[in-house]
Scaffold this active site. Structure first.
Site, PDB file in Angstrom:
ATOM      1  N   CYS A  23       0.822  -1.212   0.000  1.00 52.10           N
ATOM      2  CA  CYS A  23       0.000   0.000   0.000  1.00 52.10           C
ATOM      3  C   CYS A  23       0.860   1.267   0.000  1.00 52.10           C
ATOM      4  O   CYS A  23       1.593   1.513   0.950  1.00 52.10           O
ATOM      5  CB  CYS A  23      -0.909  -0.071   1.234  1.00 52.10           C
ATOM      6  SG  CYS A  23      -1.653   1.472   1.730  1.00 52.10           S
ATOM      7  N   CYS A  26       0.138   3.747   2.826  1.00 55.25           N
ATOM      8  CA  CYS A  26       0.640   3.197   4.097  1.00 55.25           C
ATOM      9  C   CYS A  26       2.112   3.554   4.275  1.00 55.25           C
ATOM     10  O   CYS A  26       2.561   3.866   5.384  1.00 55.25           O
ATOM     11  CB  CYS A  26       0.477   1.683   4.139  1.00 55.25           C
ATOM     12  SG  CYS A  26      -1.235   1.130   4.011  1.00 55.25           S
TER      13      CYS A  26
END
Length: 97
Positions: A23, A26
């Site tokens: 991600c 993230c």
């Protein structure tokens, strides 16, 4: 799950970061969380939970997207948001808890 339940029952705020290795947002969140920890020190705990390795927990907490941040105090959820959250916002939220 029982270990998670114990960790979030602390008297101090516990910020849980649900993330995934793949991600992009993230990855952007990681240095922000480090800065928050550096600023607040021992007054907050930050847990990082990989949703791919902890699918049962993520499902039980209805984590549908990453990153998802959940703030707990004494075992109770007091704030939740998905997406990247800026350091100043996190500091305000945690300090106000």
């Amino acid at each position: 799950m029982s270990r998670f339940s114990e960790l979030i029952k602390q008297d101090k705020p516990v910020l849980v970061d649900f993330f995934a290795e793949w991600c992009g947002p993230c990855k952007a969140m990681a240095p922000i969380l480090k800065d928050v920890k550096d600023s607040l020190g021992e007054s907050v705990s930050i847990l990082k939970i990989d949703v791919d390795k902890n699918q049962e927990l993520a499902s039980k907490l209805n984590v549908r997207g990453v990153p998802t941040l959940i703030l707990y105090k004494s075992g109770k959820q007091i704030w939740r948001q998905s997406g990247v959250v800026q350091k100043s916002d996190l500091l305000n939220i945690i300090s106000g808890s």
